[in-house]
Design an enzyme around this catalytic site. Structure first.
Site, PDB file in Angstrom:
ATOM      1  N   GLU A 155       0.789  -1.238   0.000  1.00  0.00           N
ATOM      2  CA  GLU A 155       0.000   0.000   0.000  1.00  0.00           C
ATOM      3  C   GLU A 155       0.827   1.298   0.000  1.00  0.00           C
ATOM      4  OE1 GLU A 155      -2.674  -0.566   3.296  1.00  0.00           O
ATOM      5  OE2 GLU A 155      -3.576  -2.332   2.409  1.00  0.00           O
ATOM      6  N   GLU A 260      -6.495 -10.209  -1.950  1.00  0.00           N
ATOM      7  CA  GLU A 260      -7.307 -10.048  -0.732  1.00  0.00           C
ATOM      8  C   GLU A 260      -8.771  -9.911  -1.127  1.00  0.00           C
ATOM      9  OE1 GLU A 260      -5.773  -6.976   1.881  1.00  0.00           O
ATOM     10  OE2 GLU A 260      -3.696  -7.542   1.492  1.00  0.00           O
TER      11      GLU A 260
HETATM   12  O1  G3I Z   1      -3.717  -8.586  18.182  1.00  0.00           O
HETATM   13  C1  G3I Z   1      -4.514  -7.630  18.874  1.00  0.00           C
HETATM   14  C2  G3I Z   1      -4.918  -8.178  20.163  1.00  0.00           C
HETATM   15  O2  G3I Z   1      -3.771  -8.364  20.973  1.00  0.00           O
HETATM   16  C3  G3I Z   1      -5.903  -7.235  20.809  1.00  0.00           C
HETATM   17  O3  G3I Z   1      -6.377  -7.787  21.981  1.00  0.00           O
HETATM   18  C4  G3I Z   1      -7.091  -6.974  19.874  1.00  0.00           C
HETATM   19  C5  G3I Z   1      -8.066  -5.961  20.452  1.00  0.00           C
HETATM   20  O4  G3I Z   1      -8.657  -5.194  19.443  1.00  0.00           O
HETATM   21  O5  G3I Z   1      -6.600  -6.436  18.702  1.00  0.00           O
HETATM   22  C6  G3I Z   1      -5.731  -7.328  18.042  1.00  0.00           C
HETATM   23  O6  G3I Z   1      -5.254  -6.737  16.921  1.00  0.00           O
HETATM   24  C7  G3I Z   1      -6.144  -6.637  15.850  1.00  0.00           C
HETATM   25  C8  G3I Z   1      -5.559  -7.437  14.705  1.00  0.00           C
HETATM   26  O7  G3I Z   1      -6.331  -7.234  13.539  1.00  0.00           O
HETATM   27  C9  G3I Z   1      -5.506  -8.927  14.992  1.00  0.00           C
HETATM   28  O8  G3I Z   1      -6.796  -9.415  15.207  1.00  0.00           O
HETATM   29  C10 G3I Z   1      -6.275  -5.168  15.481  1.00  0.00           C
HETATM   30  O9  G3I Z   1      -6.970  -4.485  16.509  1.00  0.00           O
HETATM   31  C11 G3I Z   1      -7.002  -5.031  14.167  1.00  0.00           C
HETATM   32  O10 G3I Z   1      -6.956  -3.666  13.758  1.00  0.00           O
HETATM   33  C12 G3I Z   1      -6.312  -5.882  13.122  1.00  0.00           C
HETATM   34  O11 G3I Z   1      -7.021  -5.726  11.922  1.00  0.00           O
HETATM   35  C13 G3I Z   1      -6.387  -6.255  10.775  1.00  0.00           C
HETATM   36  C14 G3I Z   1      -6.006  -5.117   9.827  1.00  0.00           C
HETATM   37  O12 G3I Z   1      -5.500  -5.628   8.607  1.00  0.00           O
HETATM   38  C15 G3I Z   1      -4.935  -4.219  10.400  1.00  0.00           C
HETATM   39  O13 G3I Z   1      -3.727  -4.892  10.500  1.00  0.00           O
HETATM   40  C16 G3I Z   1      -7.369  -7.184  10.095  1.00  0.00           C
HETATM   41  O14 G3I Z   1      -7.591  -8.335  10.922  1.00  0.00           O
HETATM   42  C17 G3I Z   1      -6.825  -7.631   8.747  1.00  0.00           C
HETATM   43  O15 G3I Z   1      -7.821  -8.356   8.051  1.00  0.00           O
HETATM   44  C18 G3I Z   1      -6.462  -6.395   7.933  1.00  0.00           C
HETATM   45  O16 G3I Z   1      -5.874  -6.826   6.727  1.00  0.00           O
HETATM   46  C19 G3I Z   1      -5.486  -5.789   5.801  1.00  0.00           C
HETATM   47  C20 G3I Z   1      -4.265  -6.291   5.059  1.00  0.00           C
HETATM   48  O17 G3I Z   1      -3.259  -6.639   5.971  1.00  0.00           O
HETATM   49  C21 G3I Z   1      -3.757  -5.225   4.076  1.00  0.00           C
HETATM   50  N1  G3I Z   1      -4.820  -4.801   3.196  1.00  0.00           N
HETATM   51  C22 G3I Z   1      -6.048  -4.366   3.827  1.00  0.00           C
HETATM   52  C23 G3I Z   1      -6.566  -5.456   4.767  1.00  0.00           C
HETATM   53  C24 G3I Z   1      -7.859  -5.029   5.401  1.00  0.00           C
HETATM   54  O18 G3I Z   1      -7.685  -3.927   6.241  1.00  0.00           O
END
Ligand code: G3I
Length: 372
Positions: A155, A260
């Site tokens: 990105e 994705e």
């Molecule tokens: O791991 C923590 C955990 O320790 C905590 O307790 C919990 C509480 O909210 O959060 C957890 O982290 C979350 C993580 O996913 C793992 O579940 C984050 O809050 C959450 O923001 C994160 O979201 C991910 C997001 O990327 C940001 O990294 C989504 O699951 C994931 O599907 C999404 O994937 C992205 C691709 O990497 C790049 N392209 C876009 C796509 C969608 O946003």
């Protein structure tokens, strides 16, 4: 490809006995492209045996949804958290899958230490280069020979074709992208290297990627594929513009991957693409908490069919199609851009049944997920 309407949805919903020779997605698309799914840490740890059955039976590729992002795998300088990534790789190896690493250099979920010094100021260009090289080399070396390809940079370009003002860009300028690919090629010469982004149908963004990839190739750098993330909705992207981007990206000589794939079935909410910017919950934007009305479901399936047909049409250059998750209940879309919506974006529904457009594609009325 049969017209979508040949198998009535009501008939599909009845289901029938499964037999060992009922088709799987990976067999069906064997001559077209790899078919993959993003899986998360709970999945790898066995939290959802039915989703495990789906992945094992239907997919021949997996990508790490979160556990290889710098915040997760390299939370402090020199401190690597390998357990989740190791388990993810082992899961794929045990199933003989093409394993994809996601992602080495990304502004989001960036480990807080990565681009700053002890006072919180941006590090110098030389320090950041060294940190990037160490991060990329350490991770890729650990999984050498096990991971087929990496989203090296994720990105970096905005919809208008300009560079995202990430810490990497602020400190190193445009050069951070070729540098990342150089470090990655040195770390594992046999791994495929990808650049990956969303909104790739936008003309200015398309042009910027074609230029970026051609410029990198002119410098002798290797880039094996351009990843079109494929986060879609009922009214975006325009399929004609999406196809123009497939063709433009293929013109660089790189392969194309749909990395994705998901399609929201809910009303589109305008929002920033930043995962931390959630929109306040509003029931108006969560209209189908108890299931999709058939007219919406039919429209969604028709649109997914159109994109699937597009991917098949370009299977000479599209080498992988990966869904961003397994079944609707675990999709990130349930919480983005608004937390608590009931979404329907994936290839399998909450009962682990194949969506109608894929049952039609496989010419089957088998609903279930049985492991082979
Ligand atoms: O791991 C923590 C955990 O320790 C905590 O307790 C919990 C509480 O909210 O959060 C957890 O982290 C979350 C993580 O996913 C793992 O579940 C984050 O809050 C959450 O923001 C994160 O979201 C991910 C997001 O990327 C940001 O990294 C989504 O699951 C994931 O599907 C999404 O994937 C992205 C691709 O990497 C790049 N392209 C876009 C796509 C969608 O946003």
């Amino acid at each position: 490809m049969k017209p979508f309407s040949l198998i009535p949805l009501t008939l599909l919903a009845i289901g029938c006995q499964t037999t060992p020779d009922t088709p799987t997605l990976k067999e069906h698309f064997n001559d077209d492209f790899l078919i993959g799914a993003a899986i998360n840490v709970p999945h790898v740890n066995g939290a959802d045996p039915k989703a495990d059955s789906i992945v094992t039976r239907h997919f021949n590729s997996i990508v790490a949804e979160n556990c290889m992002k710098s915040e997760e795998i390299h939370p402090s300088e020199g401190v690597y958290h390998w357990d989740d990534a190791d388990a993810f790789v082992k899961y794929g190896e045990e199933r003989g899958m093409a394993i994809i690493g996601h992602t080495l250099i990304w502004h989001s979920q960036l480990a807080p230490w990565f681009a700053v010094d002890s006072t919180g100021s941006n590090v110098t260009p030389d320090v950041l280069k060294e940190r990037m090289r160490d991060h990329i080399t350490t991770i890729m070396t650990r999984y050498k020979g096990k991971i087929k390809g990496w989203d090296v940079v994720n990105e970096p370009i905005l919809e208008d074709g300009s560079y995202r003002q990430s810490p990497f860009y602020e400190i190193l300028g445009e050069e951070y992208i070729p540098l990342a690919f150089q470090y990655a090629a040195e770390a594992d010469p046999d791994a495929e290297l990808y650049i990956n982004d969303y909104g790739m149908n936008a003309p200015a963004k398309r042009d910027a990627y074609v230029k970026l990839v051609n410029d990198m190739k002119a410098k002798g750098l290797r880039i094996d594929a351009i990843g079109m993330q494929g986060h879609m909705g009922m009214d975006y992207p325009d399929i004609t513009e999406f196809e123009k981007s497939i063709e433009a990206f293929a013109s660089t000589g790189a392969n194309v991957m749909i990395t994705e794939w998901d399609m929201s079935a809910l009303p589109t909410i305008s929002h920033s693409a930043n995962i931390s910017d959630s929109v306040v919950y509003n029931t108006q934007f969560n209209p189908y908490p108890n299931g999709l009305p058939s007219e919406i479901s039919d429209k969604w399936n028709e649109r997914m069919t159109a994109f699937l047909n597009l991917f098949k049409k370009h299977s000479d250059v599209i080498t992988r199609v990966t869904a961003w998750g397994t079944q609707d209940g675990m999709s990130w879309k349930n919480d983005f851009p608004m937390k608590g919506r009931v979404e329907y974006p994936l290839l399998f529904d909450r009962n682990y049944n194949l969506k109608p457009f894929l049952m039609n594609e496989l010419n089957t009325n088998e609903l279930k997920y049985l492991t082979k």
